[in-house]
Write a protein that holds these residues in place. Sequence first.
Motif, PDB file in Angstrom:
ATOM      1  N   THR A 105       0.840  -1.193   0.000  1.00 56.21           N
ATOM      2  CA  THR A 105       0.000   0.000   0.000  1.00 56.21           C
ATOM      3  C   THR A 105       0.875   1.241   0.000  1.00 56.21           C
ATOM      4  OG1 THR A 105      -1.798  -1.093   1.207  1.00 56.21           O
ATOM      5  CG2 THR A 105      -1.731   1.302   1.295  1.00 56.21           C
ATOM      6  N   SER A 106       0.521   2.230  -0.816  1.00 59.04           N
ATOM      7  CA  SER A 106       1.214   3.513  -0.854  1.00 59.04           C
ATOM      8  C   SER A 106       2.718   3.291  -1.063  1.00 59.04           C
ATOM      9  CB  SER A 106       0.907   4.296   0.422  1.00 59.04           C
ATOM     10  OG  SER A 106       1.224   5.659   0.271  1.00 59.04           O
ATOM     11  N   PHE A 107       3.582   3.864  -0.227  1.00 62.67           N
ATOM     12  CA  PHE A 107       5.018   3.686  -0.439  1.00 62.67           C
ATOM     13  C   PHE A 107       5.462   2.261  -0.153  1.00 62.67           C
ATOM     14  CE2 PHE A 107       5.978   7.652  -1.968  1.00 62.67           C
ATOM     15  CZ  PHE A 107       7.343   7.928  -1.977  1.00 62.67           C
ATOM     16  N   ALA A 151      -1.560   5.621  -8.108  1.00 63.50           N
ATOM     17  CA  ALA A 151      -2.867   5.656  -7.450  1.00 63.50           C
ATOM     18  C   ALA A 151      -2.754   5.251  -5.989  1.00 63.50           C
ATOM     19  CB  ALA A 151      -3.829   4.719  -8.186  1.00 63.50           C
ATOM     20  N   SER A 152      -1.997   4.198  -5.717  1.00 59.12           N
ATOM     21  CA  SER A 152      -1.853   3.703  -4.351  1.00 59.12           C
ATOM     22  C   SER A 152      -1.214   4.727  -3.434  1.00 59.12           C
ATOM     23  CB  SER A 152      -1.023   2.410  -4.355  1.00 59.12           C
ATOM     24  OG  SER A 152      -0.933   1.862  -3.057  1.00 59.12           O
ATOM     25  N   SER A 153      -0.428   5.663  -4.025  1.00 61.90           N
ATOM     26  CA  SER A 153       0.297   6.667  -3.242  1.00 61.90           C
ATOM     27  C   SER A 153      -0.351   8.048  -3.296  1.00 61.90           C
ATOM     28  CB  SER A 153       1.739   6.774  -3.764  1.00 61.90           C
ATOM     29  OG  SER A 153       2.368   5.510  -3.804  1.00 61.90           O
ATOM     30  N   SER A 154      -1.527   8.151  -3.888  1.00 69.47           N
ATOM     31  CA  SER A 154      -2.164   9.454  -4.076  1.00 69.47           C
ATOM     32  C   SER A 154      -2.892   9.902  -2.808  1.00 69.47           C
ATOM     33  CB  SER A 154      -3.143   9.399  -5.260  1.00 69.47           C
ATOM     34  OG  SER A 154      -2.436   9.226  -6.474  1.00 69.47           O
ATOM     35  N   ALA A 173       5.794  -9.411 -12.809  1.00 72.79           N
ATOM     36  CA  ALA A 173       6.564  -9.434 -11.562  1.00 72.79           C
ATOM     37  C   ALA A 173       7.109 -10.829 -11.282  1.00 72.79           C
ATOM     38  CB  ALA A 173       5.696  -8.966 -10.399  1.00 72.79           C
ATOM     39  N   GLU A 174       8.149 -10.885 -10.464  1.00 72.45           N
ATOM     40  CA  GLU A 174       8.814 -12.151 -10.157  1.00 72.45           C
ATOM     41  C   GLU A 174       8.006 -13.023  -9.203  1.00 72.45           C
ATOM     42  OE1 GLU A 174      12.712 -11.121  -8.788  1.00 72.45           O
ATOM     43  OE2 GLU A 174      13.356 -10.364 -10.757  1.00 72.45           O
ATOM     44  N   PHE A 175       7.027 -12.437  -8.530  1.00 74.20           N
ATOM     45  CA  PHE A 175       6.079 -13.196  -7.706  1.00 74.20           C
ATOM     46  C   PHE A 175       4.743 -12.466  -7.761  1.00 74.20           C
ATOM     47  CE2 PHE A 175       8.701 -10.533  -4.870  1.00 74.20           C
ATOM     48  CZ  PHE A 175       7.737  -9.682  -4.336  1.00 74.20           C
ATOM     49  N   PRO A 176       3.618 -13.142  -7.459  1.00 74.17           N
ATOM     50  CA  PRO A 176       2.317 -12.477  -7.516  1.00 74.17           C
ATOM     51  C   PRO A 176       2.313 -11.198  -6.690  1.00 74.17           C
ATOM     52  CG  PRO A 176       2.030 -14.833  -7.237  1.00 74.17           C
ATOM     53  CD  PRO A 176       3.503 -14.572  -7.096  1.00 74.17           C
ATOM     54  N   LEU A 177       1.857 -10.116  -7.314  1.00 77.72           N
ATOM     55  CA  LEU A 177       1.938  -8.796  -6.692  1.00 77.72           C
ATOM     56  C   LEU A 177       0.589  -8.092  -6.772  1.00 77.72           C
ATOM     57  CD1 LEU A 177       3.663  -6.402  -5.542  1.00 77.72           C
ATOM     58  CD2 LEU A 177       4.094  -5.761  -7.935  1.00 77.72           C
ATOM     59  N   ALA A 178       0.181  -7.484  -5.663  1.00 75.26           N
ATOM     60  CA  ALA A 178      -1.042  -6.686  -5.620  1.00 75.26           C
ATOM     61  C   ALA A 178      -0.699  -5.281  -5.145  1.00 75.26           C
ATOM     62  CB  ALA A 178      -2.071  -7.315  -4.688  1.00 75.26           C
ATOM     63  N   ILE A 179      -1.112  -4.294  -5.923  1.00 81.35           N
ATOM     64  CA  ILE A 179      -0.959  -2.890  -5.543  1.00 81.35           C
ATOM     65  C   ILE A 179      -2.316  -2.432  -5.008  1.00 81.35           C
ATOM     66  CG2 ILE A 179      -0.302  -0.585  -6.293  1.00 81.35           C
ATOM     67  CD1 ILE A 179       1.931  -2.656  -6.586  1.00 81.35           C
ATOM     68  N   VAL A 180      -2.366  -1.999  -3.769  1.00 80.95           N
ATOM     69  CA  VAL A 180      -3.635  -1.726  -3.096  1.00 80.95           C
ATOM     70  C   VAL A 180      -4.019  -0.256  -3.233  1.00 80.95           C
ATOM     71  CG1 VAL A 180      -4.858  -1.793  -0.892  1.00 80.95           C
ATOM     72  CG2 VAL A 180      -3.234  -3.599  -1.482  1.00 80.95           C
ATOM     73  N   VAL A 181      -5.225  -0.019  -3.714  1.00 81.77           N
ATOM     74  CA  VAL A 181      -5.759   1.334  -3.870  1.00 81.77           C
ATOM     75  C   VAL A 181      -7.145   1.396  -3.231  1.00 81.77           C
ATOM     76  CG1 VAL A 181      -4.497   1.640  -6.040  1.00 81.77           C
ATOM     77  CG2 VAL A 181      -6.892   0.884  -6.094  1.00 81.77           C
ATOM     78  N   THR A 182      -7.633   2.617  -3.072  1.00 84.12           N
ATOM     79  CA  THR A 182      -9.004   2.821  -2.613  1.00 84.12           C
ATOM     80  C   THR A 182      -9.833   3.307  -3.785  1.00 84.12           C
ATOM     81  OG1 THR A 182      -8.316   3.376  -0.352  1.00 84.12           O
ATOM     82  CG2 THR A 182     -10.500   4.120  -1.053  1.00 84.12           C
ATOM     83  N   ASP A 218      -5.111   6.842  -2.552  1.00 83.74           N
ATOM     84  CA  ASP A 218      -4.205   6.100  -1.672  1.00 83.74           C
ATOM     85  C   ASP A 218      -4.906   4.916  -1.009  1.00 83.74           C
ATOM     86  OD1 ASP A 218      -2.491   5.375   0.578  1.00 83.74           O
ATOM     87  OD2 ASP A 218      -1.451   7.267   0.203  1.00 83.74           O
ATOM     88  N   GLY A 219      -4.304   3.739  -1.133  1.00 84.43           N
ATOM     89  CA  GLY A 219      -4.881   2.555  -0.518  1.00 84.43           C
ATOM     90  C   GLY A 219      -4.963   2.654   0.987  1.00 84.43           C
TER      91      GLY A 219
END
Length: 338
Positions: free
Chosen positions: A58-60, A171-174, A141-150, A191-192
Motif C-alpha cells: 500500500t502507498s510507499f 494511485a496507491s500513493s495518491s 513481476a517475479e512473484f504475484p503482486l497486488a498494488i492496493v488502492v481505494t 491512496d490505498g
Amino acid sequence: MLRYRKYQSNLIAPFYTEILTMNIALAFGGGGLRCAAEIGVLRTLKRRNIKIQGGAGTSFGSVVLGLHAMGVDLDAIADLFISGKIIRTFITAPVALQVAKMPFLTIMRQLRSEECAGLFSGNEFRDFLNNLVGHRRIEDAEFPLAIVVTDLESQKVRSITSGDFGLAVQASSSVPGLFCPVRIDGSLCIDGGALENLPISSVKNLVGVDAKVLAVNVNPLPNRNGSQKLGVLDLVDQLLTTHFISIDSMQSGFAEAVVMPDHGVRGWLSRRRNEELMEKAIAIGEDSANSVLDALTRRDAMRMPWQNFAPGKEPVQSNFGLSKVNPLHHSYRADYAV
C-alpha cells in the motif's frame, strides 16, 4: 496481556513450518519515507533465502515491494531513499509553492478538462517508476503482486494485479488533497491507506486465505513535543499516522507475524535529504526482521499467536481475536478467522 488459549499454539505452528520451508507472503504497509525500513526487511529475507510466495503493498509500501518484485536491485532501491531522489520525484516542488500556484493550476486544469483535485498530479512519479522497471507490467513481476488502492466510486479496497505498474503505484500513493485521484479501468482511485494501509487481507485474497503472512507496519505511535511548531506536511503526517494506527490495528490480527521497526523516521514526506536517517531506517528494518524470524524459530514462539517486534525489545502481545477480514475489501471473505 491476553491469556493464552489452548488452540493458539496451532496458529503460529503452520507459520513456523513455512519459515523452515522458506515460503511466506508479505504485506507492506504505507508510510512514505518510513518505508525505507521495508528495504531492510527484504534484505534479511534475501540473505536467509526465504521465498516470497506473493505480496501486497500500500502507498510507499507498494513502491518498495513493487520495485523489488519487478526485479530492481535492493541496493538501487535503497539509494533512491538515501539520496532523496524518490521523495523529490514524488513531491516535485515545495508544498507552499504549490499552494501559491493553486489558483493558476485550477484554471489550467479546468481548461484542459482534467480530473484533478490536488496539489500534485503524480504523473512524474508514475513515469519515473515505469522507467525504472523498463515499462514492465504488474503481471510480469517475479512473484504475484497486488498494488492496493481505494476505489472512490465503489468505496472499497481494490487490488491491482495487472496492467501499468507506474499507474497503479501512483494511485496507491495518491494522498487525498496532496495528489489528484487516478483513473484506473474507469474508476477514480486514491491512496490505498485510506481503507487498508496494512494490506494483509489483500495478500491473503491474492495467494490464498491459508497464506502465512509476514506484515511490516512502519507507522510508530505519535511522539511529538506539544510546543513544537508544525508545518503543513507535519500536520498531514500526524493526521495520517493517527489514521494508520487505527486501521492497522484492525488488520494486524490476520498476520502470523508483524514487524514494527523502531526506525526513528517521524516526518514521512520531507523533501530534505537525510542520508544518515535513511541508512539507519534500512538497518533497523534488517534487525527487526531478524528479530521476528529468530523468535519464530525458538520453541517459545510456538505458543504466541502473533507479535510485534523491534530490535532490542521483548516481543509484545498484540490485539487478538478478530474474526473477519476487512469488510471494505472487494474480495471480502468470511471463511477464515484467527
